[in-house]
Design a protein around this motif. Structure first.
Motif, mmCIF file in Angstrom:
data_model
loop_
_atom_site.group_PDB
_atom_site.id
_atom_site.type_symbol
_atom_site.label_atom_id
_atom_site.label_comp_id
_atom_site.label_asym_id
_atom_site.label_seq_id
_atom_site.Cartn_x
_atom_site.Cartn_y
_atom_site.Cartn_z
ATOM 1 N N THR A 165 6.767 4.472 -6.469
ATOM 2 C CA THR A 165 6.765 3.230 -5.711
ATOM 3 C C THR A 165 5.439 2.505 -5.899
ATOM 4 O OG1 THR A 165 8.224 4.239 -4.081
ATOM 5 C CG2 THR A 165 7.060 2.237 -3.405
ATOM 6 N N HIS A 166 5.492 1.308 -6.416
ATOM 7 C CA HIS A 166 4.315 0.474 -6.678
ATOM 8 C C HIS A 166 3.326 1.139 -7.636
ATOM 9 C CE1 HIS A 166 5.949 -1.878 -3.502
ATOM 10 N NE2 HIS A 166 5.584 -1.054 -2.548
ATOM 11 N N VAL A 221 -3.637 4.320 -18.408
ATOM 12 C CA VAL A 221 -4.309 3.811 -17.219
ATOM 13 C C VAL A 221 -3.234 3.555 -16.159
ATOM 14 C CG1 VAL A 221 -4.251 1.386 -17.958
ATOM 15 C CG2 VAL A 221 -5.997 2.149 -16.356
ATOM 16 N N ARG A 222 -3.572 3.908 -14.920
ATOM 17 C CA ARG A 222 -2.627 3.673 -13.820
ATOM 18 C C ARG A 222 -2.729 2.233 -13.367
ATOM 19 N NH1 ARG A 222 -0.498 7.954 -10.054
ATOM 20 N NH2 ARG A 222 -0.428 6.078 -8.798
ATOM 21 N N VAL A 223 -1.569 1.641 -13.096
ATOM 22 C CA VAL A 223 -1.473 0.260 -12.654
ATOM 23 C C VAL A 223 -0.653 0.236 -11.382
ATOM 24 C CG1 VAL A 223 -0.758 -2.080 -13.290
ATOM 25 C CG2 VAL A 223 -1.472 -0.478 -15.073
ATOM 26 N N GLY A 224 -1.104 -0.527 -10.399
ATOM 27 C CA GLY A 224 -0.346 -0.624 -9.157
ATOM 28 C C GLY A 224 -0.772 -1.824 -8.342
ATOM 29 N N ARG A 225 -0.215 -1.933 -7.174
ATOM 30 C CA ARG A 225 -0.583 -3.020 -6.271
ATOM 31 C C ARG A 225 -1.970 -2.771 -5.701
ATOM 32 N NH1 ARG A 225 4.755 -4.455 -2.669
ATOM 33 N NH2 ARG A 225 6.059 -5.057 -4.424
ATOM 34 N N ALA A 226 -2.552 -3.801 -5.129
ATOM 35 C CA ALA A 226 -3.848 -3.656 -4.461
ATOM 36 C C ALA A 226 -3.721 -2.574 -3.391
ATOM 37 C CB ALA A 226 -4.276 -4.974 -3.835
ATOM 38 N N GLY A 227 -4.680 -1.688 -3.363
ATOM 39 C CA GLY A 227 -4.666 -0.606 -2.390
ATOM 40 C C GLY A 227 -4.034 0.675 -2.902
ATOM 41 N N GLU A 228 -3.373 0.640 -4.038
ATOM 42 C CA GLU A 228 -2.763 1.837 -4.624
ATOM 43 C C GLU A 228 -3.889 2.761 -5.096
ATOM 44 O OE1 GLU A 228 0.156 4.464 -5.764
ATOM 45 O OE2 GLU A 228 0.452 2.590 -4.682
ATOM 46 N N PRO A 229 -3.985 3.967 -4.524
ATOM 47 C CA PRO A 229 -5.085 4.870 -4.893
ATOM 48 C C PRO A 229 -5.066 5.238 -6.385
ATOM 49 C CG PRO A 229 -3.927 5.672 -2.932
ATOM 50 C CD PRO A 229 -3.118 4.538 -3.500
ATOM 51 N N GLY A 230 -6.239 5.193 -7.003
ATOM 52 C CA GLY A 230 -6.380 5.620 -8.386
ATOM 53 C C GLY A 230 -5.788 4.682 -9.419
ATOM 54 N N ALA A 231 -5.481 3.450 -9.013
ATOM 55 C CA ALA A 231 -4.837 2.520 -9.937
ATOM 56 C C ALA A 231 -5.606 1.210 -10.008
ATOM 57 C CB ALA A 231 -3.403 2.235 -9.486
ATOM 58 N N PHE A 232 -5.516 0.559 -11.164
ATOM 59 C CA PHE A 232 -6.007 -0.800 -11.333
ATOM 60 C C PHE A 232 -4.870 -1.751 -11.006
ATOM 61 C CE2 PHE A 232 -8.992 1.330 -14.131
ATOM 62 C CZ PHE A 232 -10.164 0.577 -14.002
#
Length: 133
Positions: A11-12, A24-35
């Protein structure tokens, strides 16, 4: 031609992978460990400026020259479009005299203007083609 594949891993949460196997991990703002996608855009701009400047700086300031590029997004809070990308290039030029420093800054500026693909593309505002089958 370069390609990056982005796959959903939760999820996200997504993983971007290039053809050489880097991830590289990508996610929404606030997603731990992701850009976030915008942070990746900023990293691309700062990385391109740093890489473009590196040989020029090392040649004049030495192999251990400190180089740091920082990119920030410029936009109103909550906006879904950037007004600008501000990139600052930090260099330790303490080993250079005033004239040498000024010449290096001029050379770096010319090189970034001429060959930094990411910042040149951002300035030009490239077309984005989206295909959804």
């Amino acid at each position: 031609m370069a390609a990056v594949r982005v796959r959903r891993i939760g999820t996200h949460a997504f993983t971007a992978t290039n053809e050489r196997g880097a991830h590289v991990r990508v996610g929404r703002a606030g997603e731990p460990g992701a850009f976030t996608p915008v942070e990746l855009l900023l990293a691309a701009a700062a990385g391109c400026v740093g890489i473009t400047a590196e040989d020029l700086v090392v040649r004049r300031a030495g192999a251990d020259a400190a180089i740091e590029a920082v990119a920030e997004d410029v936009r109103p809070v909550g906006a879904h479009e950037l007004d600008a990308v501000a990139v600052r290039l930090g260099l330790d030029l303490s080993a250079l005299g005033g004239a040498e420093r000024a010449e290096l800054v001029a050379v770096v500026n010319r090189a970034v203007e001429a060959v930094c693909t990411v910042t040149r593309t951002l300035k030009r505002s490239t077309r984005v083609d989206l295909a959804v089958p």
